[in-house]
Design a protein around this motif. Structure first.
Motif, PDB file in Angstrom:
ATOM      1  N   GLY A 115       3.499   0.807  -9.007  1.00  0.00           N
ATOM      2  CA  GLY A 115       3.682   1.989  -8.185  1.00  0.00           C
ATOM      3  C   GLY A 115       5.048   2.611  -8.403  1.00  0.00           C
ATOM      4  O   GLY A 115       5.808   2.212  -9.284  1.00  0.00           O
ATOM      5  N   PHE A 140      -0.129   3.101  -7.550  1.00  0.00           N
ATOM      6  CA  PHE A 140      -1.133   3.602  -8.495  1.00  0.00           C
ATOM      7  C   PHE A 140      -2.229   2.565  -8.748  1.00  0.00           C
ATOM      8  O   PHE A 140      -3.320   2.898  -9.172  1.00  0.00           O
ATOM      9  N   GLU A 189       0.846  -1.183   0.000  1.00  0.00           N
ATOM     10  CA  GLU A 189       0.000   0.000   0.000  1.00  0.00           C
ATOM     11  C   GLU A 189       0.885   1.236   0.000  1.00  0.00           C
ATOM     12  O   GLU A 189       2.067   1.165   0.349  1.00  0.00           O
ATOM     13  N   SER A 190       0.301   2.366  -0.376  1.00  0.00           N
ATOM     14  CA  SER A 190       1.034   3.629  -0.294  1.00  0.00           C
ATOM     15  C   SER A 190       1.389   3.910   1.153  1.00  0.00           C
ATOM     16  O   SER A 190       0.591   3.653   2.054  1.00  0.00           O
ATOM     17  N   TYR A 239       9.056   7.096   0.629  1.00  0.00           N
ATOM     18  CA  TYR A 239       7.613   6.962   0.455  1.00  0.00           C
ATOM     19  C   TYR A 239       7.306   6.113  -0.775  1.00  0.00           C
ATOM     20  O   TYR A 239       7.902   6.310  -1.838  1.00  0.00           O
ATOM     21  N   THR A 240       6.377   5.164  -0.634  1.00  0.00           N
ATOM     22  CA  THR A 240       5.883   4.352  -1.751  1.00  0.00           C
ATOM     23  C   THR A 240       4.503   4.862  -2.140  1.00  0.00           C
ATOM     24  O   THR A 240       3.647   5.055  -1.281  1.00  0.00           O
ATOM     25  N   GLN A 241       4.296   5.060  -3.444  1.00  0.00           N
ATOM     26  CA  GLN A 241       2.998   5.508  -3.963  1.00  0.00           C
ATOM     27  C   GLN A 241       2.488   4.445  -4.930  1.00  0.00           C
ATOM     28  O   GLN A 241       3.053   4.252  -6.001  1.00  0.00           O
ATOM     29  N   TYR A 295       4.941   5.205   4.038  1.00  0.00           N
ATOM     30  CA  TYR A 295       6.357   5.447   4.326  1.00  0.00           C
ATOM     31  C   TYR A 295       7.064   4.149   4.685  1.00  0.00           C
ATOM     32  O   TYR A 295       6.439   3.186   5.133  1.00  0.00           O
ATOM     33  N   ARG A 318       8.327   4.698  -5.994  1.00  0.00           N
ATOM     34  CA  ARG A 318       8.789   5.064  -4.660  1.00  0.00           C
ATOM     35  C   ARG A 318       9.914   6.077  -4.785  1.00  0.00           C
ATOM     36  O   ARG A 318      10.663   6.104  -5.750  1.00  0.00           O
ATOM     37  N   TYR A 319       9.995   6.901  -3.758  1.00  0.00           N
ATOM     38  CA  TYR A 319      10.945   7.994  -3.716  1.00  0.00           C
ATOM     39  C   TYR A 319      11.643   7.873  -2.365  1.00  0.00           C
ATOM     40  O   TYR A 319      10.987   7.809  -1.331  1.00  0.00           O
TER      41      TYR A 319
END
Length: 194
Positions: free
Chosen positions: A72, A67, A23-24, A63-65, A26, A74-75
């Protein structure tokens, strides 16, 4: 009764699959790897380069985002330490490196466990200390450089003691360094997902 037990088994499998779905959010973790530095590109941290390899360890977080359920981005930032690369009489030490990274991730479920792959770019600041002896005299210099690398790897997401974790086999291939010393690494890292 058999239909009921089959239904419970299917429901349990679906619940366990959903439980590990990424899931999105940290994450933060630790890394350990085997790094190399040299003036040639070292694909996947395994080949090339004029200098020997050494162990490196570090921390990372970001952070993982997601979609969708499978795709997804991640940054994250990471800092790693250690590493003394030797090729007598020449010696290079990379005391610490810091990077910011952006990766695309793709996950798929298999038997209740989520596996995945990732790839992206990392831009960083690398430090080097070099030394060598000529006629018994110790010479050397210190360098600070900008560094661009390619991130690739395999990952697995899982639950342990009710918390979500990710473990990765990762590689970083140095593509460009302002001092012509490419950093490459292959290793393992594990993160706790918030």
């Amino acid at each position: 009764m058999k239909k009921f037990l089959a239904s419970v088994a299917v429901a349990s499998a679906l619940v366990s699959s959903a439980a590990v779905a990424e899931e999105s959010g940290y994450f933060a973790g630790l890394s350990w790897g085997y790094g190399s530095a040299g003036n040639d590109i070292s694909w996947l941290g395994l080949t090339g380069g004029d200098y020997k390899s050494a162990l490196r360890f570090g921390v990372y977080g970001g952070y993982t985002q997601m979609f969708s359920d499978t795709f997804g981005a991640r940054y994250y930032a990471n800092i790693d330490f250690g590493g003394a690369y030797k090729d007598d009489p020449y010696h290079i030490k990379a005391p610490w490196n810091i990077y910011v990274n952006a990766d695309a991730i793709y996950n798929f479920n298999s038997g209740g466990t989520e596996f995945g792959v990732f790839g992206g770019l990392g831009l960083g600041y690398a430090t080097f200390e070099e030394s060598f002896k000529i006629a018994g005299i110790q010479l050397g210099d210190k360098y600070n450089s900008f560094d661009l690398g390619l991130n690739l790897g395999l990952r697995v997401n899982y639950e342990l003691f009710g918390s979500k974790f990710s473990t990765e086999l990762y590689t970083r291939t140095g593509l460009y360094n302002s001092e012509d010393i490419d950093n490459s690494i292959i290793g393992l890292r594990t993160s706790y997902n918030f």
